[in-house]
Motif scaffolding. Sequence first.
Motif, PDB file in Angstrom:
ATOM      1  N   LEU A  48       1.033  -0.850   0.164  1.00  0.00           N
ATOM      2  CA  LEU A  48       0.002   0.503  -0.092  1.00  0.00           C
ATOM      3  C   LEU A  48       0.644   1.092  -0.029  1.00  0.00           C
ATOM      4  O   LEU A  48       2.221   1.015   0.356  1.00  0.00           O
ATOM      5  N   HIS A  49       0.239   1.875  -0.342  1.00  0.00           N
ATOM      6  CA  HIS A  49       0.923   3.717  -0.249  1.00  0.00           C
ATOM      7  C   HIS A  49       0.517   4.715   0.801  1.00  0.00           C
ATOM      8  O   HIS A  49      -0.369   4.833   0.598  1.00  0.00           O
ATOM      9  N   GLY A  50       1.514   5.336   1.712  1.00  0.00           N
ATOM     10  CA  GLY A  50       0.917   5.844   2.739  1.00  0.00           C
ATOM     11  C   GLY A  50       1.236   7.136   2.708  1.00  0.00           C
ATOM     12  O   GLY A  50       2.054   7.441   2.122  1.00  0.00           O
ATOM     13  N   VAL A 116      -2.424  21.783  17.030  1.00  0.00           N
ATOM     14  CA  VAL A 116      -1.013  21.287  16.335  1.00  0.00           C
ATOM     15  C   VAL A 116      -0.072  22.804  17.189  1.00  0.00           C
ATOM     16  O   VAL A 116      -0.757  23.849  17.272  1.00  0.00           O
ATOM     17  N   HIS A 117       0.511  22.522  16.862  1.00  0.00           N
ATOM     18  CA  HIS A 117       1.935  23.243  17.811  1.00  0.00           C
ATOM     19  C   HIS A 117       2.603  23.646  16.145  1.00  0.00           C
ATOM     20  O   HIS A 117       3.773  25.017  16.380  1.00  0.00           O
ATOM     21  N   TYR A 118       2.966  23.427  15.495  1.00  0.00           N
ATOM     22  CA  TYR A 118       3.607  24.022  13.694  1.00  0.00           C
ATOM     23  C   TYR A 118       3.255  23.177  12.622  1.00  0.00           C
ATOM     24  O   TYR A 118       2.415  22.535  12.900  1.00  0.00           O
ATOM     25  N   LEU A 119       3.536  23.973  11.453  1.00  0.00           N
ATOM     26  CA  LEU A 119       3.001  24.134  10.564  1.00  0.00           C
ATOM     27  C   LEU A 119       3.868  23.039   9.582  1.00  0.00           C
ATOM     28  O   LEU A 119       4.433  23.063   9.833  1.00  0.00           O
ATOM     29  N   GLY A 120       2.320  22.260   9.400  1.00  0.00           N
ATOM     30  CA  GLY A 120       3.969  20.746   9.104  1.00  0.00           C
ATOM     31  C   GLY A 120       3.054  19.745   9.732  1.00  0.00           C
ATOM     32  O   GLY A 120       3.722  18.433   9.577  1.00  0.00           O
ATOM     33  N   GLU A 121       2.702  20.007  11.866  1.00  0.00           N
ATOM     34  CA  GLU A 121       2.999  18.215  12.304  1.00  0.00           C
ATOM     35  C   GLU A 121       2.175  17.616  11.384  1.00  0.00           C
ATOM     36  O   GLU A 121       0.811  18.235  11.525  1.00  0.00           O
ATOM     37  N   ALA A 122       1.971  16.449  12.108  1.00  0.00           N
ATOM     38  CA  ALA A 122       1.244  14.926  11.377  1.00  0.00           C
ATOM     39  C   ALA A 122       0.224  15.015  12.395  1.00  0.00           C
ATOM     40  O   ALA A 122       0.140  15.092  13.187  1.00  0.00           O
ATOM     41  N   VAL A 123      -1.285  14.865  11.507  1.00  0.00           N
ATOM     42  CA  VAL A 123      -2.847  15.309  11.977  1.00  0.00           C
ATOM     43  C   VAL A 123      -3.026  13.430  12.107  1.00  0.00           C
ATOM     44  O   VAL A 123      -3.581  13.613  12.611  1.00  0.00           O
ATOM     45  N   ALA A 124      -2.748  12.877  10.463  1.00  0.00           N
ATOM     46  CA  ALA A 124      -3.408  11.946  10.236  1.00  0.00           C
ATOM     47  C   ALA A 124      -2.614  11.032   9.526  1.00  0.00           C
ATOM     48  O   ALA A 124      -1.839  11.189   8.705  1.00  0.00           O
ATOM     49  N   LEU A 125      -3.149   9.644   8.737  1.00  0.00           N
ATOM     50  CA  LEU A 125      -1.945   9.412   8.676  1.00  0.00           C
ATOM     51  C   LEU A 125      -2.700   7.824   7.402  1.00  0.00           C
ATOM     52  O   LEU A 125      -4.477   7.708   8.125  1.00  0.00           O
ATOM     53  N   VAL A 126      -2.588   7.562   5.921  1.00  0.00           N
ATOM     54  CA  VAL A 126      -3.785   6.295   5.616  1.00  0.00           C
ATOM     55  C   VAL A 126      -2.860   6.087   4.403  1.00  0.00           C
ATOM     56  O   VAL A 126      -1.593   6.382   4.556  1.00  0.00           O
ATOM     57  N   ALA A 127      -3.638   5.146   4.630  1.00  0.00           N
ATOM     58  CA  ALA A 127      -2.778   4.317   3.344  1.00  0.00           C
ATOM     59  C   ALA A 127      -4.223   3.444   2.160  1.00  0.00           C
ATOM     60  O   ALA A 127      -4.778   3.706   3.175  1.00  0.00           O
ATOM     61  N   GLU A 209      18.273  12.499  -0.977  1.00  0.00           N
ATOM     62  CA  GLU A 209      16.641  11.609  -0.743  1.00  0.00           C
ATOM     63  C   GLU A 209      15.854  12.341   0.469  1.00  0.00           C
ATOM     64  O   GLU A 209      16.028  12.160   1.442  1.00  0.00           O
ATOM     65  N   PRO A 210      14.822  12.237  -0.083  1.00  0.00           N
ATOM     66  CA  PRO A 210      13.736  12.384   1.219  1.00  0.00           C
ATOM     67  C   PRO A 210      13.648  11.065   2.125  1.00  0.00           C
ATOM     68  O   PRO A 210      13.648  10.539   1.443  1.00  0.00           O
ATOM     69  N   GLU A 211      12.702  11.195   2.931  1.00  0.00           N
ATOM     70  CA  GLU A 211      12.376  10.824   3.961  1.00  0.00           C
ATOM     71  C   GLU A 211      11.717   9.456   3.699  1.00  0.00           C
ATOM     72  O   GLU A 211      10.694   9.931   2.136  1.00  0.00           O
ATOM     73  N   SER A 212      12.213   8.555   3.658  1.00  0.00           N
ATOM     74  CA  SER A 212      11.163   7.146   2.605  1.00  0.00           C
ATOM     75  C   SER A 212      11.919   5.969   3.518  1.00  0.00           C
ATOM     76  O   SER A 212      12.633   5.883   4.345  1.00  0.00           O
ATOM     77  N   GLY A 213      10.213   5.106   3.466  1.00  0.00           N
ATOM     78  CA  GLY A 213      10.623   3.507   4.291  1.00  0.00           C
ATOM     79  C   GLY A 213       9.402   2.840   3.270  1.00  0.00           C
ATOM     80  O   GLY A 213       8.193   3.394   3.407  1.00  0.00           O
ATOM     81  N   VAL A 214       9.514   1.236   3.518  1.00  0.00           N
ATOM     82  CA  VAL A 214       8.941   0.203   3.688  1.00  0.00           C
ATOM     83  C   VAL A 214       8.360  -0.603   5.657  1.00  0.00           C
ATOM     84  O   VAL A 214       9.737  -0.434   5.856  1.00  0.00           O
ATOM     85  N   THR A 279      -2.840  -2.829   8.583  1.00  0.00           N
ATOM     86  CA  THR A 279      -4.121  -2.594   7.865  1.00  0.00           C
ATOM     87  C   THR A 279      -3.686  -4.185   7.664  1.00  0.00           C
ATOM     88  O   THR A 279      -4.027  -5.018   6.824  1.00  0.00           O
ATOM     89  N   GLY A 280      -2.527  -4.541   8.157  1.00  0.00           N
ATOM     90  CA  GLY A 280      -1.661  -6.365   7.509  1.00  0.00           C
ATOM     91  C   GLY A 280      -0.838  -6.274   6.888  1.00  0.00           C
ATOM     92  O   GLY A 280      -0.413  -7.091   6.602  1.00  0.00           O
ATOM     93  N   ARG A 281      -0.577  -5.354   5.224  1.00  0.00           N
ATOM     94  CA  ARG A 281      -0.322  -5.103   4.570  1.00  0.00           C
ATOM     95  C   ARG A 281       1.416  -4.425   4.466  1.00  0.00           C
ATOM     96  O   ARG A 281       1.375  -3.386   5.745  1.00  0.00           O
ATOM     97  N   PRO A 282       2.377  -4.657   3.810  1.00  0.00           N
ATOM     98  CA  PRO A 282       3.124  -3.761   3.411  1.00  0.00           C
ATOM     99  C   PRO A 282       2.518  -2.257   2.692  1.00  0.00           C
ATOM    100  O   PRO A 282       1.617  -2.678   1.919  1.00  0.00           O
ATOM    101  N   VAL A 283       3.520  -1.160   3.936  1.00  0.00           N
ATOM    102  CA  VAL A 283       3.323   0.061   3.141  1.00  0.00           C
ATOM    103  C   VAL A 283       4.342   0.734   2.876  1.00  0.00           C
ATOM    104  O   VAL A 283       5.743   0.376   3.584  1.00  0.00           O
ATOM    105  N   LYS A 284       4.568   1.463   1.620  1.00  0.00           N
ATOM    106  CA  LYS A 284       5.686   2.408   1.536  1.00  0.00           C
ATOM    107  C   LYS A 284       4.823   3.561   1.561  1.00  0.00           C
ATOM    108  O   LYS A 284       4.270   4.340   1.457  1.00  0.00           O
ATOM    109  N   LEU A 285       5.875   4.498   2.247  1.00  0.00           N
ATOM    110  CA  LEU A 285       6.109   6.026   2.309  1.00  0.00           C
ATOM    111  C   LEU A 285       6.917   6.992   2.436  1.00  0.00           C
ATOM    112  O   LEU A 285       8.593   6.689   2.675  1.00  0.00           O
ATOM    113  N   THR A 286       6.878   8.043   1.294  1.00  0.00           N
ATOM    114  CA  THR A 286       8.123   8.201   0.736  1.00  0.00           C
ATOM    115  C   THR A 286       7.052  10.235   0.979  1.00  0.00           C
ATOM    116  O   THR A 286       6.079  10.165   0.375  1.00  0.00           O
ATOM    117  N   TYR A 287       8.155  10.633   1.978  1.00  0.00           N
ATOM    118  CA  TYR A 287       7.826  12.153   1.541  1.00  0.00           C
ATOM    119  C   TYR A 287       8.038  12.967   0.173  1.00  0.00           C
ATOM    120  O   TYR A 287       8.622  12.788  -0.717  1.00  0.00           O
TER     121      TYR A 287
END
Lengths: 775, 157
Positions: A48-50, A116-127, A209-214, A279-287
């Motif tokens: 999945l894609h995060g 929220v305390h700064y612009l860009g603070e994470a509020v929610a995640l999706v996959a 390289e932007p932040e990234s992982g699987v 999700t029980g699934r693999p997820v990739k997230l790259t900023y």
Amino acid sequence: MTRGSVENFESPAKGLKIIGKPIPRHDAWEKALGLTAYAADFSLPGMLHGKVLRSQYPSAKILSIDTSKADRLSGVRAVITAKDVPRNESVTRFGQTHTVGGGFEGLYRVLADKKVHYLGEAVALVAAETEEIAKKTLELIQVEYEPLPGVFDPIEAMKPDAPPVQEGRPNIITHYEVVKGDVEQGFADAEVIVENTYRVPFVDHAYLEPESGVGWIDESGVITIRVSTQVIEHFRGVADVLNLPHNRVRVMGTYVGGGFGGKEDITVEAFLALLTFKTGRPVKLTYTREESILSHSKRHPYVMSYKTGAKKDGRLTALKAQLVSDAGAYVYLSPWVLLYSMVDAAGPYRIPHVKVDGYTVLTNNTFTSANRGFGAPQVCFAYESQMDELAAQTGLAPHHVRMINYLEKGEALATGQVLDHHVGLKEATEKVLDALREGSPAAGKMKTGKGIASGMTSYGRMVFLHDTSRSHVSIEMDGSVTIRAGVQDIGGGQASSLCQITAEVLGVPLEDIKIYIADTALTPLAGTTTATRQLYMSGNATLIAAREVRKVLIKKAGEILGIDPVKLDLADREVIDKEGTGKGLSLKEVVRACASDGLPLYHVALFKAPFRNVAQFERIEGQVFPDFTFGTHGAQVAIDEETGQIHVLKLISSFDVGRAINRLSVEGQIEGGAIYAMGYALTEEVVLDKGVTRTPSFSEYLLPTSMDVPELTTLLIESGDGVGPFGAKGVGEPSVCSVAPAIANAVYDAIGVRIYDLPLTPEKIVKALKKVKDR
Amino acid sequence: MKKQITLTVNGVKRELFVSPNELLLNVLRDQLGLTGAKYGCGIGECGSCTVLLDGEPSLACLTLAIAVDGSEVTTIEGLQSRDGKLHPLQDSFLEHGAVQCGFCTPGMILTGKVLLDENPRPTEEEIRAYIRGNLCRCTGYTQIVQAIQDASVKGKA
Ligand code: FES
Ligand code: FES
């Protein structure tokens, strides 16, 4: 070229075959071939894609979050907000092996909750099944905000009536002091006093390289995260977030496409763990690049008031400074960065009376944390500008004022830490002066000037953290060698230097060595790739491990050959008799004999840095660091007085590196560091306007390009007196320390005006020149 | 609606189905598994995604796959000769320590290769000007420029 080839090169260290030579790094092949699998280059079936929903406000109440529309979109597999996070708030310890408390543990909040305390603070995640759907999902999450007043200037934030950034805690996170002698007496003794206020900006690491992982769940249920990081040991923090035992989370670090401190704090790891867990699934997230600039840590801006006193002959009598650093909205590593600044604040100088006060303060700006140099470059800009101001006031040459005040081995810093290893400042400065004297590039009608600046930067972590590293070296039945070490390789040759050390000790060519790095499940933990500590810590651990294996081999070979083992050496895959009797054995034969006798053909070594405990942190005293790297930069600039444009014509770096393990890597670090810091000096600034980032791309945030780079000269000193393997010192971070003040001092030399704020933009130059004319 | 296109990628003809808005960068990375071209910014500001389109350096993050139907694409994976020997420029990058984190390296090498194809004896200035769209955060560029220059001097390229 064949892998591991060593050119015919005289190593300065006698008897060493591989150490000290300019050798292509073992990881360079795959990189040049495009084969290295960086974090985003890895995929899994069914992945999945995060994506992350981020705050649009620097300070606001979250009145409600409605995810119902998002949940219903086809292809969405998870929408996560703070209420879904098992442990949303925890304390980050950044791989501390020894818990010190003392304000060093920052609150870590995975997702914003209620505020929220700064612009860009994470509020929610999706996959979601595709990146497109994931993006669309973000648009369907409805967050109702109520904007709150924020505070964006650390000096304002220190005032008692300032709005608190984090509920229930004062904005001032930490106050430290360094006290030596009686500073007022020092100023009474002074014949010249200079007093100025300096400002340095927010800076982005801008790794390419932007932040990234699987993330995925393996067949035994272990949450596994393959990620671009400087700290695989965040696996513990990730496990805490999920309320899982630590051994149920595994982090595998990839070769990192640049770190510079920005991948020292956790980035995508907890997000991936949550999404894959749900999700029980693999997820990739790259900023995206914009997301990276908006949301990850920045270098701390500082406001620094400095007062420095000296005798007419240039001898320093007193230094008083106040440092205020902007921590942004979360604590992260701010107290640590400030502590480094405190130790370095008076510079590498002999000063009888010193008083430094430092504060780090929360604001509603992007949070700040580690950035190459970790608090050293900020104060260096101030103390080295002050040294030139003193030179101007006394009429002495800038280098003279430095030469007579440099600390030497055996003397102590203002904190009382005795420098018990070589301090190579005099040699470095002499080398830089010589190089600056050599024929200068022509500059036409422009005004040219030269400047120098010296600096000190620690390598290795603070001794009260009780830092350790481990490394595993083993030799296979055919004589090939395997290293396993939990080091993260961020491009500085961290893994490669361990291969060189092992090849040297075991007498095998580099191509016989294979290294496995950065896996919390399978490689012995080696600590963070930060604080310029890997060569020192894991280099020493690997040296111990390789020597233990060597001992076993040589002892056995001695038995077989009937020769005293002290007379034997390992070279070119053979055991040889140093006395040249011609007797010997192949390494393979010895390994087989050892295996047959059940002797250990491996060793796991533990290396411990010196441990000290600190009674209290408010006043910083005694030994804080294992050692420092000292060096001097020289710059020659040409300035167009009409446009204010500064052209750097020459940049010279000279450092005592202790021992160059790999000359190519050392020079590469020093050159790269010089240009990294030239950006700090001239163009780089993350502009925050009431907490809103105005420079979210590389067309506003200006990195040096190939066109901006001057003639670079790197002059190494090898005292052999570092605490790393073979007497090496660290260079990764020290290489940036004194570039900005060297350039600022060259600007002053060229046009007679001093700029007190980085970056030295053309506008500032024109304005300053106009002010002088109008006078 | 997906459309079929044909690309000759590193000498091999590939038939691909792509959406009208699909970027060449994603097609190479996700469909063909050629991850040598990198995402560094996505908006044409860093050069990490550089590939050669009919021999010209191009930014794959700004190129719609559909728009280059029928083109020849060379990625870093296609630079090595068939017998596995490194391209002389790759050799030179190794020799000069021009590779640190390596993230810019594929783009740099491809850009450098085209420069040497067009201009076998570039001056240092010409090299600097030619690679200026390729950012490198690690090396300070000097070792990269030297690597390209040395490959040209040795007539290896
Ligand atoms: S990713 Fe294409 S130019 Fe940056
Ligand atoms: S080597 Fe890291 S960006 Fe160039």
